[in-house]
Design a protein around this motif. Structure first.
Motif, PDB file in Angstrom:
ATOM      1  N   GLU A  46       0.840  -1.060   0.099  1.00 33.64           N
ATOM      2  CA  GLU A  46       0.077   0.022  -0.014  1.00 33.64           C
ATOM      3  C   GLU A  46       1.019   1.309  -0.230  1.00 33.64           C
ATOM      4  O   GLU A  46       1.896   1.263   0.823  1.00 33.64           O
ATOM      5  CB  GLU A  46      -0.785  -0.013   1.140  1.00 33.64           C
ATOM      6  CG  GLU A  46      -2.165  -0.908   1.256  1.00 33.64           C
ATOM      7  CD  GLU A  46      -2.814  -1.153   2.591  1.00 33.64           C
ATOM      8  OE1 GLU A  46      -2.746   0.189   3.405  1.00 33.64           O
ATOM      9  OE2 GLU A  46      -3.715  -1.930   2.738  1.00 33.64           O
ATOM     10  N   SER A 104      -2.287  -6.166   1.928  1.00 32.22           N
ATOM     11  CA  SER A 104      -3.206  -7.530   2.440  1.00 32.22           C
ATOM     12  C   SER A 104      -2.496  -8.753   1.993  1.00 32.22           C
ATOM     13  O   SER A 104      -2.436  -9.567   2.834  1.00 32.22           O
ATOM     14  CB  SER A 104      -4.530  -7.512   1.979  1.00 32.22           C
ATOM     15  OG  SER A 104      -4.707  -7.454   0.610  1.00 32.22           O
ATOM     16  N   ARG A 105      -1.973  -8.993   0.711  1.00 31.35           N
ATOM     17  CA  ARG A 105      -1.516 -10.189   0.298  1.00 31.35           C
ATOM     18  C   ARG A 105      -0.201 -10.440   1.151  1.00 31.35           C
ATOM     19  O   ARG A 105       0.245 -11.604   1.261  1.00 31.35           O
ATOM     20  CB  ARG A 105      -1.299 -10.002  -1.319  1.00 31.35           C
ATOM     21  CG  ARG A 105      -0.629 -11.545  -1.649  1.00 31.35           C
ATOM     22  CD  ARG A 105      -0.616 -11.520  -3.264  1.00 31.35           C
ATOM     23  NE  ARG A 105      -1.763 -11.731  -3.736  1.00 31.35           N
ATOM     24  CZ  ARG A 105      -2.049 -11.900  -5.138  1.00 31.35           C
ATOM     25  NH1 ARG A 105      -1.049 -12.005  -5.890  1.00 31.35           N
ATOM     26  NH2 ARG A 105      -3.180 -11.777  -5.520  1.00 31.35           N
ATOM     27  N   ASP A 162      -0.783 -11.574   4.399  1.00 34.00           N
ATOM     28  CA  ASP A 162      -1.455 -12.888   4.552  1.00 34.00           C
ATOM     29  C   ASP A 162      -0.201 -13.651   4.573  1.00 34.00           C
ATOM     30  O   ASP A 162      -0.106 -14.945   5.057  1.00 34.00           O
ATOM     31  CB  ASP A 162      -2.406 -13.297   3.331  1.00 34.00           C
ATOM     32  CG  ASP A 162      -3.724 -12.469   3.698  1.00 34.00           C
ATOM     33  OD1 ASP A 162      -3.945 -12.053   4.968  1.00 34.00           O
ATOM     34  OD2 ASP A 162      -4.459 -12.475   2.449  1.00 34.00           O
TER      35      ASP A 162
END
Length: 189
Positions: free
Chosen positions: A128, A148-149, A152
């Motif tokens: 980001e 987010s990836r 994770d």
């Protein structure tokens, strides 16, 4: 051909960014290397899918691409697992990234903003970024944080501080005493 269009957001003067991007960081463990390898493969697939590259990269350019992606991802992973709450600031300046210097890390190349933008695409979600809008009279910096990836993958591979390392940097300075002019064989210890 689709262009990568990053978001431009104005940042407040009070917004604090404590940490500069560490371009010398790299994935040291097999788990961290797996995340970087997967990300590079996805970046190349994304380029092919959106038609962002028509020619294959030369071997040296691909190596720089890989080093840059590794440095970005590894520094973001380190930042996250260290529990730091402030963002990482980076330069996107062509003047800085385009200048040749033996002191600049290899990850800082003209491709640096392109790779950041590619990682920040919604389809990728590894990064980001908030690109600082140009402000007259004040220098603003772009800030990045894990996407987010990447978050994770960090959880999935159980990444810790020990999974990441830093290349040695800086030049070694050797200090010697002045040679004895009377003794031709003096090496100046």
């Amino acid at each position: 051909m689709d262009q990568i269009t990053p978001a431009v957001i104005e940042l407040d003067d009070e917004e604090e960014r404590d940490r500069r991007f560490n371009a010398y960081r790299f994935a040291a463990s097999e788990n961290a290397k797996a995340i970087v390898k997967e990300a590079i493969a996805l970046l190349l697939s994304c380029e092919a899918h959106f038609g962002l590259r028509t020619n294959k990269r030369r071997a040296r350019d691909q190596e720089t691409f890989d080093v840059t992606a590794d440095a970005i991802l590894s520094d973001l992973m380190h930042h996250h697992v260290a529990g730091t709450w402030v963002d990482i600031y980076v330069t996107r300046s062509n003047r800085v990234l385009g200048a040749k210097s033996r002191y600049r890390p290899r990850a800082y190349s003209k491709m640096f903003p392109y790779i950041l933008d590619l990682m920040a695409k919604p389809e990728m979600a590894y990064v980001e970024q908030l690109i600082a809008a140009p402000v007259e009279g004040a220098a603003k910096a772009t800030v990045i944080r894990p996407g987010s990836r990447l978050l994770d993958r960090i959880a999935e591979h159980e990444i810790g501080i020990d999974d990441l390392d830093e290349h040695p940097h800086g030049e070694t300075i050797v200090l010697k005493r002045i040679k004895d002019r009377k003794n031709h064989w003096d090496e100046g210890d």
